[in-house]
Write a protein that holds these residues in place. Structure first.
Motif, mmCIF file in Angstrom:
data_model
loop_
_atom_site.group_PDB
_atom_site.id
_atom_site.type_symbol
_atom_site.label_atom_id
_atom_site.label_comp_id
_atom_site.label_asym_id
_atom_site.label_seq_id
_atom_site.Cartn_x
_atom_site.Cartn_y
_atom_site.Cartn_z
ATOM 1 N N THR A 1 31.244 114.741 95.433
ATOM 2 C CA THR A 1 30.537 115.273 94.263
ATOM 3 C C THR A 1 30.196 114.153 93.279
ATOM 4 O O THR A 1 29.069 114.064 92.790
ATOM 5 N N ASP A 2 31.174 113.281 93.020
ATOM 6 C CA ASP A 2 30.936 112.241 92.011
ATOM 7 C C ASP A 2 29.996 111.140 92.489
ATOM 8 O O ASP A 2 29.194 110.636 91.705
ATOM 9 N N THR A 3 30.058 110.771 93.779
ATOM 10 C CA THR A 3 29.118 109.736 94.247
ATOM 11 C C THR A 3 27.702 110.302 94.244
ATOM 12 O O THR A 3 26.745 109.601 93.904
ATOM 13 N N ALA A 4 27.563 111.572 94.602
ATOM 14 C CA ALA A 4 26.225 112.182 94.628
ATOM 15 C C ALA A 4 25.649 112.252 93.213
ATOM 16 O O ALA A 4 24.468 111.992 92.993
ATOM 17 N N ALA A 5 26.505 112.579 92.240
ATOM 18 C CA ALA A 5 26.038 112.646 90.847
ATOM 19 C C ALA A 5 25.539 111.271 90.402
ATOM 20 O O ALA A 5 24.474 111.142 89.787
ATOM 21 N N LEU A 6 26.294 110.239 90.750
ATOM 22 C CA LEU A 6 25.908 108.879 90.358
ATOM 23 C C LEU A 6 24.589 108.465 91.001
ATOM 24 O O LEU A 6 23.699 107.925 90.335
ATOM 25 N N VAL A 7 24.466 108.721 92.298
ATOM 26 C CA VAL A 7 23.264 108.296 93.027
ATOM 27 C C VAL A 7 22.040 109.084 92.543
ATOM 28 O O VAL A 7 20.948 108.529 92.395
ATOM 29 N N LEU A 8 22.238 110.372 92.259
ATOM 30 C CA LEU A 8 21.114 111.163 91.740
ATOM 31 C C LEU A 8 20.677 110.631 90.375
ATOM 32 O O LEU A 8 19.490 110.395 90.140
ATOM 33 N N ARG A 9 21.649 110.440 89.492
ATOM 34 C CA ARG A 9 21.351 110.027 88.120
ATOM 35 C C ARG A 9 20.716 108.640 88.071
ATOM 36 O O ARG A 9 19.712 108.427 87.419
ATOM 37 N N ASP A 10 21.304 107.695 88.799
ATOM 38 C CA ASP A 10 20.875 106.298 88.649
ATOM 39 C C ASP A 10 19.749 105.885 89.583
ATOM 40 O O ASP A 10 19.052 104.914 89.312
ATOM 41 N N PHE A 11 19.590 106.581 90.708
ATOM 42 C CA PHE A 11 18.600 106.121 91.694
ATOM 43 C C PHE A 11 17.581 107.176 92.112
ATOM 44 O O PHE A 11 16.388 106.929 92.053
ATOM 45 N N LEU A 12 18.050 108.341 92.573
ATOM 46 C CA LEU A 12 17.111 109.291 93.187
ATOM 47 C C LEU A 12 16.215 109.975 92.154
ATOM 48 O O LEU A 12 14.990 110.035 92.338
ATOM 49 N N LEU A 13 16.790 110.479 91.076
ATOM 50 C CA LEU A 13 15.941 111.160 90.090
ATOM 51 C C LEU A 13 14.921 110.196 89.481
ATOM 52 O O LEU A 13 13.735 110.550 89.379
ATOM 53 N N PRO A 14 15.310 108.952 89.129
ATOM 54 C CA PRO A 14 14.291 108.018 88.624
ATOM 55 C C PRO A 14 13.179 107.726 89.638
ATOM 56 O O PRO A 14 12.079 107.346 89.253
ATOM 57 N N MET A 15 13.441 107.894 90.933
ATOM 58 C CA MET A 15 12.417 107.644 91.960
ATOM 59 C C MET A 15 11.403 108.773 92.061
ATOM 60 O O MET A 15 10.352 108.600 92.674
ATOM 61 N N VAL A 16 11.730 109.950 91.558
ATOM 62 C CA VAL A 16 10.847 111.100 91.785
ATOM 63 C C VAL A 16 10.275 111.718 90.506
ATOM 64 O O VAL A 16 9.188 112.301 90.545
ATOM 65 N N ILE A 17 10.968 111.601 89.388
ATOM 66 C CA ILE A 17 10.514 112.270 88.174
ATOM 67 C C ILE A 17 9.238 111.600 87.645
ATOM 68 O O ILE A 17 9.170 110.373 87.554
ATOM 69 N N GLY A 18 8.245 112.429 87.365
ATOM 70 C CA GLY A 18 6.969 111.920 86.857
ATOM 71 C C GLY A 18 5.966 111.633 87.960
ATOM 72 O O GLY A 18 4.803 111.350 87.696
ATOM 73 N N SER B 1 27.282 128.912 82.206
ATOM 74 C CA SER B 1 28.671 129.178 81.813
ATOM 75 C C SER B 1 29.661 128.506 82.764
ATOM 76 O O SER B 1 30.793 128.235 82.384
ATOM 77 N N LEU B 2 29.231 128.212 83.998
ATOM 78 C CA LEU B 2 30.120 127.549 84.963
ATOM 79 C C LEU B 2 30.004 126.027 84.903
ATOM 80 O O LEU B 2 30.765 125.318 85.558
ATOM 81 N N SER B 3 29.025 125.532 84.113
ATOM 82 C CA SER B 3 28.727 124.090 84.131
ATOM 83 C C SER B 3 29.749 123.280 83.362
ATOM 84 O O SER B 3 30.152 123.632 82.256
ATOM 85 N N LYS B 4 30.163 122.168 83.967
ATOM 86 C CA LYS B 4 31.073 121.226 83.305
ATOM 87 C C LYS B 4 30.277 120.199 82.511
ATOM 88 O O LYS B 4 30.761 119.644 81.528
ATOM 89 N N TRP B 5 29.098 119.866 82.988
ATOM 90 C CA TRP B 5 28.223 118.936 82.281
ATOM 91 C C TRP B 5 26.803 119.129 82.785
ATOM 92 O O TRP B 5 26.602 119.734 83.839
ATOM 93 N N LYS B 6 25.831 118.630 82.033
ATOM 94 C CA LYS B 6 24.457 118.601 82.559
ATOM 95 C C LYS B 6 23.748 117.345 82.116
ATOM 96 O O LYS B 6 24.069 116.741 81.085
ATOM 97 N N HIS B 7 22.789 116.939 82.948
ATOM 98 C CA HIS B 7 22.064 115.686 82.723
ATOM 99 C C HIS B 7 20.595 116.018 82.888
ATOM 100 O O HIS B 7 20.193 116.540 83.922
ATOM 101 N N GLN B 8 19.803 115.739 81.831
ATOM 102 C CA GLN B 8 18.380 116.105 81.923
ATOM 103 C C GLN B 8 17.505 114.855 81.941
ATOM 104 O O GLN B 8 17.791 113.867 81.270
ATOM 105 N N VAL B 9 16.446 114.920 82.753
ATOM 106 C CA VAL B 9 15.489 113.811 82.852
ATOM 107 C C VAL B 9 14.083 114.389 82.707
ATOM 108 O O VAL B 9 13.748 115.369 83.390
ATOM 109 N N HIS B 10 13.290 113.771 81.842
ATOM 110 C CA HIS B 10 11.881 114.170 81.689
ATOM 111 C C HIS B 10 10.973 113.028 82.053
ATOM 112 O O HIS B 10 11.365 111.870 81.921
ATOM 113 N N ALA B 11 9.762 113.367 82.479
ATOM 114 C CA ALA B 11 8.783 112.328 82.846
ATOM 115 C C ALA B 11 8.403 111.528 81.600
ATOM 116 O O ALA B 11 8.404 112.065 80.505
#
Ligand code: OSB
Ligand code: MG
Length: 369
Positions: A60-77, A359-369
């Motif tokens: 869970t934690d490695t996926a969160a890191l890779v999504l936040r730092d690499f994958l989402l920046p590659m696709v958003i926008g 209500s079940l979320s422990k944290w959230k991270h938002q990215v906009h274009a």
């Protein structure tokens, strides 16, 4: 289709009953959910890895890191013509298939919603209902397992898979066959054996199993071929198969006669579609595996299971087997004959209950274009 924004959340949900494999006992799930806005239309994806890197190297934690730092920046926008383009953009990142699958699958769901068609139809699915089996974990006592099998058969499930490992195998299968001589039964070892166990594994042949799933090393194909030559029971590969090439290789050398396809493990729908085409061409049946998914991942699994070569019952079962309350509406329900109906609605075909997710979320991270 422009991918405008993303919200990544971690939700935590306790399992209705613990689930034990040859590698771990799980009581709860920490699940990453990805909500994308694509041309103003919503698409949801789920990261299916475990909290710990035991089934695969992702957690869970490695996926969160890779999504936040690499994958989402590659696709958003960015804008894509088709969801498979998104898989292509993420190719520079090696591995992290389950993190990638969440992104690609969310785009597929949004794409189908935009077309006004159910996701399963957009994928090329042909079944209006899918055949369901259950996966039963290792229990404290064989009696507990026999009771669970009784319950699942009464609910209509078409085949029973039991987790096995050295010390929880031959004697357990013996007891199951005494009580249920005719049921469709299989074992999943999650890599708990080696070729040194050949003599022991040969004993499994007498239980007339539909298949033996991933008996040997998680990263092996070659030695499974050696084992398959020695067994009457069909081998099914799970952990070792990451894309169509792996399947082609496994089939070519006779390492298995059946393949388990998991969307996360293969990196998303476009890879799963390639695997589907390759296995269909080779005449090797596949079925959809499960990773104790929430409703979002479960809805994706249902869509995948409607493809024609998914001709064996999968590990996709009712929401209530896992969760006191799922995060989708309606929950996934199984008919008395052990089937799930493909949803009629456009896109995912199930509504994500945003308030419950929040209500079940422990944290959230938002990215906009
Ligand atoms: O090997 O198929 C597996 C769950 C977690 C990790 C690996 C596996 C499984 C299952 C559960 O068998 C299938 C399900 O009910 O979702
Ligand atoms: Mg498995």
């Amino acid at each position: 289709m422009k991918i405008e924004s993303a919200t990544l959340r971690e939700i935590q949900m306790p399992l209705v009953t613990f689930f034990e494999t040859s590698f771990a006992r799980m009581h709860q799930r920490r699940i990453l959910l990805l909500q994308l806005q694509v041309d103003g239309v919503e698409g949801w994806g789920e990261v299916t890895c475990g909290e710990a890197p035991f089934y695969s190297s992702e957690s869970t934690d490695t996926a969160a890191l890779v999504l936040r730092d690499f994958l989402l920046p590659m696709v958003i926008g960015k804008s894509c013509a088709h969801p498979r383009d998104v898989a292509h953009w993420m190719r520079p990142v090696r591995g992290h298939a389950m993190a990638k699958a969440a992104v690609e699958n969310a785009v597929w769901a949004a794409h189908a919603a935009q077309l006004g068609q159910p996701l399963w139809q957009v994928l090329g699915g042909t079944r209006r209902e899918i055949a369901c089996g259950v996966s039963l974990g290792i229990k404290d006592a064989v009696e507990d397992l026999l009771e669970a099998i009784e319950r699942e058969l009464a609910a209509g499930y078409q085949r029973i898979k039991v987790k096995i490992k050295p010390g929880w195998d031959v004697a357990v299968l013996e007891r199951i066959r005494q009580r249920f001589p005719e049921i469709a039964l299989m074992g999943d070892a999650n890599s708990a054996y080696t070729l040194a166990d050949l003599g022991h594994l040969r004993q499994f042949d007498r239980f007339e199993l539909m298949m033996l799933e991933q008996p040997l090393w998680h990263d092996d194909i070659f030695f499974h071929a050696r084992l398959q030559r020695e067994l009457r029971t069909a081998i099914c590969l799970d952990e070792s198969i990451h894309h169509a090439r792996d399947a082609e290789q496994a089939i070519a050398i006779g390492a298995c006669r059946i393949i388990n396809v998991k969307l996360g493990r293969v990196g998303g729908f476009s890879s799963a579609l390639e695997l589907h085409a390759a296995t269909q061409q080779a005449g090797v049946p596949v079925w959809c595996g499960g990773m104790l998914e929430s409703g979002v991942g479960r809805a994706h699994n249902i869509a995948l299971s409607t493809l024609p070569n998914f001709s064996l019952p999968g590990d996709v079962s009712a929401s209530r087997r896992y969760w006191h309350e799922d995060i989708i509406e309606p929950e996934v329900a199984v008919s008395p004959s052990g089937t799930i109906a493909a949803p009629a609605g456009a896109g995912l075909g199930f509504a994500v209950r945003l308030e419950r997710v929040e209500s079940l979320s422990k944290w959230k991270h938002q990215v906009h274009a």
